[in-house]
Design an enzyme around this catalytic site. Structure first.
Site, mmCIF file in Angstrom:
data_model
loop_
_atom_site.group_PDB
_atom_site.id
_atom_site.type_symbol
_atom_site.label_atom_id
_atom_site.label_comp_id
_atom_site.label_asym_id
_atom_site.label_seq_id
_atom_site.Cartn_x
_atom_site.Cartn_y
_atom_site.Cartn_z
ATOM 1 N N ASP A 170 0.753 -1.158 0.065
ATOM 2 C CA ASP A 170 -0.103 0.071 -0.194
ATOM 3 C C ASP A 170 0.957 1.121 0.055
ATOM 4 O OD1 ASP A 170 0.832 0.465 2.542
ATOM 5 O OD2 ASP A 170 -0.946 0.311 3.272
ATOM 6 N N SER A 171 0.208 2.439 -0.092
ATOM 7 C CA SER A 171 1.092 3.627 -0.119
ATOM 8 C C SER A 171 1.360 4.153 0.930
ATOM 9 C CB SER A 171 0.309 4.518 -1.353
ATOM 10 O OG SER A 171 -0.885 5.063 -0.329
ATOM 11 N N GLY A 172 1.096 3.684 1.996
ATOM 12 C CA GLY A 172 1.266 4.529 3.337
ATOM 13 C C GLY A 172 0.267 5.558 3.693
ATOM 14 N N GLY A 173 -0.576 5.864 2.622
ATOM 15 C CA GLY A 173 -1.533 6.797 2.894
ATOM 16 C C GLY A 173 -2.471 6.685 4.161
ATOM 17 N N ASP A 228 -2.769 8.335 -1.449
ATOM 18 C CA ASP A 228 -4.220 8.895 -1.233
ATOM 19 C C ASP A 228 -4.496 9.782 -0.008
ATOM 20 O OD1 ASP A 228 -4.349 6.420 -0.018
ATOM 21 O OD2 ASP A 228 -6.522 5.986 -0.599
ATOM 22 N N GLN A 288 -11.543 7.371 -4.136
ATOM 23 C CA GLN A 288 -12.076 7.832 -2.861
ATOM 24 C C GLN A 288 -13.573 8.411 -3.083
ATOM 25 O OE1 GLN A 288 -11.091 7.476 0.179
ATOM 26 N NE2 GLN A 288 -8.925 6.509 0.095
ATOM 27 N N GLY A 342 -11.215 3.983 1.262
ATOM 28 C CA GLY A 342 -12.356 4.710 2.037
ATOM 29 C C GLY A 342 -13.469 3.948 2.514
ATOM 30 N N ASP A 393 -7.836 -7.410 0.842
ATOM 31 C CA ASP A 393 -6.803 -7.722 2.295
ATOM 32 C C ASP A 393 -7.623 -7.245 3.163
ATOM 33 O OD1 ASP A 393 -6.773 -4.577 1.509
ATOM 34 O OD2 ASP A 393 -5.549 -4.842 3.331
ATOM 35 N N CYS A 453 -13.083 -28.281 8.275
ATOM 36 C CA CYS A 453 -11.744 -27.529 8.058
ATOM 37 C C CYS A 453 -10.646 -28.433 7.707
ATOM 38 C CB CYS A 453 -11.514 -26.588 9.020
ATOM 39 S SG CYS A 453 -9.947 -25.699 8.290
ATOM 40 N N CYS A 457 -7.252 -27.649 7.529
ATOM 41 C CA CYS A 457 -6.139 -26.546 7.997
ATOM 42 C C CYS A 457 -5.181 -27.313 8.879
ATOM 43 C CB CYS A 457 -6.678 -25.335 8.361
ATOM 44 S SG CYS A 457 -6.803 -24.991 10.225
ATOM 45 N N CYS A 492 -6.755 -27.638 12.630
ATOM 46 C CA CYS A 492 -7.970 -28.606 12.658
ATOM 47 C C CYS A 492 -7.492 -29.743 12.498
ATOM 48 C CB CYS A 492 -9.053 -27.851 11.776
ATOM 49 S SG CYS A 492 -9.908 -26.355 12.253
ATOM 50 N N HIS A 526 -5.265 -21.124 11.192
ATOM 51 C CA HIS A 526 -6.687 -21.655 10.766
ATOM 52 C C HIS A 526 -7.538 -20.405 10.172
ATOM 53 C CE1 HIS A 526 -10.680 -23.066 11.133
ATOM 54 N NE2 HIS A 526 -10.970 -22.063 11.760
#
Lengths: 386, 386
Positions: free
Chosen positions: B93-96, B147, B202, B229, B279, B317, B319, B322, B348
């Site tokens: 990400d841009s850090g914004g 942004d 945005q 946003g 994300d 599950c 995983c 589990c 998990h």
């Protein structure tokens, strides 16, 4: 000897012994290092990780598990193996060491020890018999007898009294254990009917007391014997001397366990003195503090010299951490306080300890332990390079 | 479009899209979830773990890495992939968002943002251009434009000003990115010459502002577009409505990334509205707090009802957690404060998110996404059962 306990001596090289310990949940190739899983978990890693690293056996703590989640709960879950999902052998200590180092308002009598839980202040009792019962519920493959652990340094008088009481407790603990394992107690279901019990030799750094402790404890008769009361602050040369002196008197057909040791060079030196089993928190605890063991000695990963170092922690190491990550990345994780730092450092240090034991075992098999030991000690420096 | 960026649309099912994103370090099967590795580490687990769980791509944070260990250091290490030993695609990400949520004494101007590091108080600047340069040094496969992220709720005026500035910043950031990727800047070596850059839409929850943001940002032209946003506190129905409204206007031949979302049902609902990339810190953060996602909803592992529960967290599950461990053991680890609790819970939860995405992709391929969505939402309750 318990139905599920056998010890086979495969080879020797000087005082060093290469053996195989048959326990209820599998074989342990000795000399062996047991990673410490105090609360049924090895800090920073999963038991699947520990299995993949090749540990034959892990250690858990009776004191901590008695307090939380409770040995009753673990017994109802089918025992410690099922509770923690670890299919291989487990050794539980008796809780003695923790009662003497962690518990509050401790009162010691011939009966046992009353103390307050360090977690919630509850009044609790541990005795030679109850330590057996708790470990019977936990269902480890090896249970340790309950001993009195004096701190170091101890006066001869005090060490003698503690040793003598420990021998008396040995008999009481063994009586209770045999009553359970021979089926003479019906109100305590067995989590692991093949459990074995090890005696513990005390006597601080006094050879005369060690002699009397060996005689008394071997007379009681256990599947095997541990040397307790060392690695508690005494000089290294004293530890080595008492280890050599004591190990030489223990039955040759039984494994010998040096409790709580030690640094990597301690493992090599103690194997040379006839020790077969080890446990120690150093690889895991030091990992969390950013200390990584390498063939040349420990390194402190936080040192600025590693900030841009593209090498793995130990270029000769085949562990999951060294195969993938650089010192620069591990330093970043440590400095940032990422818990992954503890995980990757622990994987490395445990592998280093387990791999050192593999090297020791191979060397004994090939009859080259002397040169292995010489090379190891020439290469390894206990002084951190950072 | 960057040399190393392709997006292939494989199938659709209603509004849901099944695609394949070709990036410099490999393919990302979409819809995809990106585990968040803020400081080049995914909290509680190793990157080897994350690779084994099947994540195609991870996210790292420009703000955090700029502060520590520094993008210069990472560039000298050969870029972020080599530094963290993650061979697959990375998005930074841009850090914004972090500047607007974490940094202290922030001053915003048309040029950019001056602020103090939350770590050591150092004065720092992030601008549309410097955010590009930092990400160029990091060498992610996808860099995000810088942004302005207003908090929620925002007045129409404030949201409009931030949106308009973000569009102006989009042009500046894109100009700088093209200068770098087309080789017109010679003093900044490329860690990853195949880097792509995504624009960010945005406009808070105002549809008119979203419309203008889309028009302005698409006019600048990026490899793909993200919706920023949202998932910042607004009601779920607003998030869904703005997502649907905005996604529908974005180019159909480019992936659409909904930043920071969300709960498992948000993923399903947003895919239905045309989203391809996600994300979110929820699976990792909630794992550390003892919340485990299951097909029927989240459970709080500390609840006493799990103290003796032999079942895995989610019986359906597959995983690593589990497959091996019980709720009783996981509860014990959590109550005891063992860091292994965070590790097993994170494994998990990440698996749950990644597996949900696998289910979504399969359903779109088979043209059965509608029934997948219906079943998922009928089975899954956002209210914790504990």
């Amino acid at each position: 000897m318990s139905a599920r306990f056998e010890f086979e001596l495969i080879a020797t090289s000087g005082g060093a012994r290469r053996g195989r310990l048959r326990l209820a949940h599998g074989d342990v190739e000795t000399p062996a290092f047991m990673p410490v899983g105090t609360r049924a978990a090895i800090k920073g890693v999963t038991l699947a990780d520990v299995e993949a690293l090749g540990a034959d056996i892990t250690l858990a703590n009776t004191y901590h598990l008695h307090l939380r989640p409770g040995d009753d709960l673990i017994a109802r879950a089918g025992g410690l193996h099922r509770f923690m999902s670890w299919p291989r052998p487990i050794l539980t200590d008796s809780g003695g060491y923790q009662v003497f180092s962690l518990a509050e308002r401790r009162k010691l009598s011939e009966d046992g020890v009353t103390f307050q839980s360090h977690l919630d202040g509850r009044a609790l009792v541990l005795s030679p018999e109850s330590a057996v019962d708790i470990q019977w519920r936990l269902g480890a493959d090896v249970a340790m007898m309950f001993d009195e652990c004096p701190s170091w340094p101890a006066a001869h008088d005090a060490a003698e009294a503690a040793m003598a009481r420990t021998v008396r407790w040995a008999q009481r603990g063994r009586d209770r254990f045999l009553a359970l394992s021979e089926g003479r107690v019906t109100d305590l279901p067995a989590s692991n009917p093949g459990q074995a019990q090890f005696g513990i030799i005390q006597g601080s750094t006094f050879k005369d007391l060690r002699d009397r402790s060996v005689a008394g404890t071997v007379a009681v008769g256990f599947e095997a014997y541990a040397i307790g009361g060392l690695s508690v602050g005494e000089p290294t040369e004293d530890m080595y001397a008492v280890t050599a002196h004591t190990a030489a008197q223990l039955p040759a057909d039984r494994p010998r366990y040096l409790m709580g040791a030690g640094m990597p060079d301690d493992l090599v030196e103690s194997v040379a003195r006839g020790i077969d089993l080890f446990d120690c928190v150093l690889p895991t605890r030091n990992a969390r503090n950013g200390q990584l063991f390498t063939r040349t000695g420990p390194i402190a990963i936080k040192n600025a010299r590693y900030a841009e170092d593209p090498l793995p922690p130990d270029p000769d190491c085949g562990c999951p951490t060294c195969r993938r990550y650089s010192r620069a990345y591990l330093r970043h994780l440590f400095m940032a306080g990422e818990m992954t730092a503890a995980t990757l450092n622990t994987l490395h240090n445990l592998y280093f300890y387990l791999d050192t034991m593999r090297g020791i075992r191979k060397a004994i098999e090939f009859g080259t332990f002397d040169s292995f030991r010489k090379t190891f000690l020439e290469t390894y420096s206990r002084r951190p390079s950072a």
